[in-house]
Write a protein that holds these residues in place. Structure first.
Motif, short mmCIF file in Angstrom:
data_model
loop_
_atom_site.label_atom_id
_atom_site.label_comp_id
_atom_site.label_asym_id
_atom_site.label_seq_id
_atom_site.Cartn_x
_atom_site.Cartn_y
_atom_site.Cartn_z
N ASP A 31 1.72 -7.18 -0.93
CA ASP A 31 2.34 -7.22 -2.09
C ASP A 31 3.04 -8.42 -2.22
OD1 ASP A 31 2.75 -4.17 -2.03
OD2 ASP A 31 3.73 -5.05 -0.22
N MET A 43 0.57 -0.99 0.40
CA MET A 43 0.30 -0.43 -0.12
C MET A 43 0.93 1.34 0.05
SD MET A 43 -3.02 1.07 2.89
CE MET A 43 -3.63 -0.20 2.87
N ASN A 65 -1.04 -9.99 6.00
CA ASN A 65 -2.46 -9.70 5.24
C ASN A 65 -1.90 -9.03 3.79
OD1 ASN A 65 -4.16 -11.14 6.82
ND2 ASN A 65 -3.69 -9.23 9.08
N PHE A 66 -2.25 -9.86 3.01
CA PHE A 66 -3.00 -8.97 1.81
C PHE A 66 -1.62 -8.11 1.12
CE2 PHE A 66 -6.79 -10.27 2.89
CZ PHE A 66 -7.41 -10.28 2.01
N GLY A 121 3.22 -6.02 7.91
CA GLY A 121 2.85 -4.52 6.17
C GLY A 121 1.76 -4.35 6.66
N GLU A 130 1.51 -7.86 13.25
CA GLU A 130 0.90 -7.89 11.91
C GLU A 130 2.28 -7.84 11.07
OE1 GLU A 130 -2.44 -6.78 8.50
OE2 GLU A 130 -2.24 -6.19 10.63
N THR A 181 -9.46 -6.93 6.80
CA THR A 181 -8.32 -5.34 6.26
C THR A 181 -9.13 -5.27 5.68
OG1 THR A 181 -7.05 -6.69 4.86
CG2 THR A 181 -6.60 -7.88 6.73
N GLU A 182 -8.74 -3.93 5.42
CA GLU A 182 -8.61 -2.94 4.26
C GLU A 182 -9.83 -3.78 3.09
OE1 GLU A 182 -6.20 -0.79 6.71
OE2 GLU A 182 -7.63 0.33 7.60
N TYR A 183 -8.15 -4.45 2.41
CA TYR A 183 -7.31 -4.94 1.35
C TYR A 183 -8.56 -6.13 1.61
CZ TYR A 183 -4.12 -2.17 -0.09
OH TYR A 183 -2.31 -1.93 -1.01
N GLU A 241 9.65 -0.08 9.87
CA GLU A 241 10.93 -0.58 10.10
C GLU A 241 10.54 -2.05 8.41
OE1 GLU A 241 13.31 -0.49 11.21
OE2 GLU A 241 13.19 0.36 13.22
N ASP A 242 11.19 -1.94 8.04
CA ASP A 242 11.03 -3.49 7.23
C ASP A 242 11.22 -4.65 7.64
OD1 ASP A 242 12.30 -5.64 5.44
OD2 ASP A 242 12.17 -4.04 4.14
N ALA A 243 10.87 -5.35 7.61
CA ALA A 243 10.19 -7.20 7.94
C ALA A 243 11.84 -7.56 8.41
CB ALA A 243 9.30 -7.92 7.55
N GLU A 296 5.66 -1.88 9.77
CA GLU A 296 4.99 -0.61 8.25
C GLU A 296 5.85 -0.23 8.21
OE1 GLU A 296 2.59 -2.05 6.08
OE2 GLU A 296 3.76 0.17 5.17
N ARG A 297 6.72 -0.22 6.78
CA ARG A 297 7.54 0.10 6.51
C ARG A 297 7.93 1.61 5.50
NH1 ARG A 297 10.39 -3.44 1.60
NH2 ARG A 297 8.12 -3.67 -0.43
N TYR A 298 5.70 1.61 5.41
CA TYR A 298 5.76 3.05 4.54
C TYR A 298 5.15 4.43 5.88
CZ TYR A 298 7.54 1.75 -0.02
OH TYR A 298 7.77 0.95 -0.97
N1 SAH Z 1 -1.96 -5.67 5.61
C1 SAH Z 1 -3.23 -4.49 5.16
C2 SAH Z 1 -2.70 -4.14 4.28
C3 SAH Z 1 -1.93 -4.93 3.39
S1 SAH Z 1 -0.61 -3.79 1.66
C4 SAH Z 1 -4.63 -5.11 4.67
O1 SAH Z 1 -4.75 -6.20 4.88
O2 SAH Z 1 -5.51 -3.60 4.23
C5 SAH Z 1 1.09 -5.07 2.28
C6 SAH Z 1 1.35 -3.86 2.73
O3 SAH Z 1 2.93 -4.03 3.52
C7 SAH Z 1 1.92 -2.56 2.16
O4 SAH Z 1 1.57 -1.38 3.24
C8 SAH Z 1 3.74 -2.18 2.44
O5 SAH Z 1 3.98 -1.48 2.75
C9 SAH Z 1 3.87 -3.70 3.62
N2 SAH Z 1 5.00 -4.31 3.57
C10 SAH Z 1 5.68 -4.65 2.35
N3 SAH Z 1 6.67 -4.81 2.21
C11 SAH Z 1 6.56 -5.07 3.69
C12 SAH Z 1 8.49 -5.09 4.50
N4 SAH Z 1 8.93 -6.03 4.05
N5 SAH Z 1 7.98 -5.01 5.66
C13 SAH Z 1 7.41 -4.06 6.02
N6 SAH Z 1 6.15 -4.04 5.42
C14 SAH Z 1 5.94 -4.27 4.52
#
Ligand code: SAH
Length: 211
Positions: free
Chosen positions: A117, A1, A114-115, A45, A43, A191-193, A94-96, A68-70
């Motif tokens: 990428d 996302m 959850n969902f 991401g 969770e 989840t939102e997605y 952070e990045d996982a 969440e990394r963003y």
């Molecule tokens: N879980 C939510 C969002 C899904 S989108 C839902 O189901 O609604 C996937 C999210 O994972 C994105 O916001 C992306 O930034 C995050 N993400 C992807 N790879 C990641 C990583 N290596 N570390 C942390 N976050 C990550």
């Protein structure tokens, strides 16, 4: 996302009491961070955090960490938590891949993906959160009797995961290709997605993996 860049997001995250700063210092000490020894569920991401916070409100005896990394997405979760003020929720920007520097062996009891990428191109396979590389990361922080729960509407990513997870030495103990119409539907937190994709008619796949 990914959301549009939000001016000031970095600083607001820096200043938020809901985001753990210098999480490396918490390694082995998450009970102190939460002020109790309750199990930690995570969770990875998390996106805007709806799933995590709904679970946290329903299960006060469990501690929840949202990774969440963003920044732009994380900010939405922070704003929600500023209203809810759930005592059992913390966020990590952070990045996982970095998680073993922040959690000691066995410190996490459950990981939700959850969902995630899909990274459809073969050459990007190792970026998938269910790839053997990431499963190895989870192994380093997960309790022996811990589990990974994964949901997606992406049939290719799900098929890939059903192979990659066992190839990393894990056992898939539950799987469904249509969660919402299965016997596992009861108690499912969307989840939102998930809500967006289910509304389009996409079946939701889910698996649970243990070592
Ligand atoms: N879980 C939510 C969002 C899904 S989108 C839902 O189901 O609604 C996937 C999210 O994972 C994105 O916001 C992306 O930034 C995050 N993400 C992807 N790879 C990641 C990583 N290596 N570390 C942390 N976050 C990550």
């Amino acid at each position: 996302m990914r959301l549009r860049h939000i001016p000031g997001a970095e600083q607001r995250i820096e200043e938020s009491v809901h985001v753990v700063r210098e999480p490396e210092l918490c390694r082995g000490r998450w009970a102190e961070v939460f002020g109790n020894g309750n199990p930690v569920y995570m969770e990875i991401g998390m996106g805007k955090g709806r799933f995590l916070m709904e679970l946290a409100a329903a299960n006060p005896e469990i501690n929840y960490v949202g990774v969440e990394r963003y920044s732009s997405v994380l900010l939405k979760a922070i704003q929600k938590q500023e209203e809810l003020l759930l005592p059992n929720v913390r966020f990590l920007r952070e990045d996982a891949l970095e998680l073993p520097q922040m959690f000691g062996p066995g410190e996490v009891k459950r990981i939700y993906l959850n969902f995630s990428d899909p990274w459809p191109k073969d050459r990007h396979a190792k970026r998938r959160l269910t790839s053997p590389r990431f499963m190895e990361v989870y192994s380093q922080i997960l309790a022996e009797d811990g589990s990974v729960e994964f949901k997606t509407d992406n049939a290719e990513l799900f098929a890939y995961s059903l192979e990659s997870i066992p190839s990393a030495g894990w056992r898939v103990v539950m799987e469904t290709h249509d969660l919402h119409h299965s016997r596992y539907a009861e108690g499912n937190v969307m989840t939102e997605y998930e809500e967006k994709f289910a509304a389009k008619g996409n079946p939701i796949c889910k698996l649970i993996a243990v070592r």
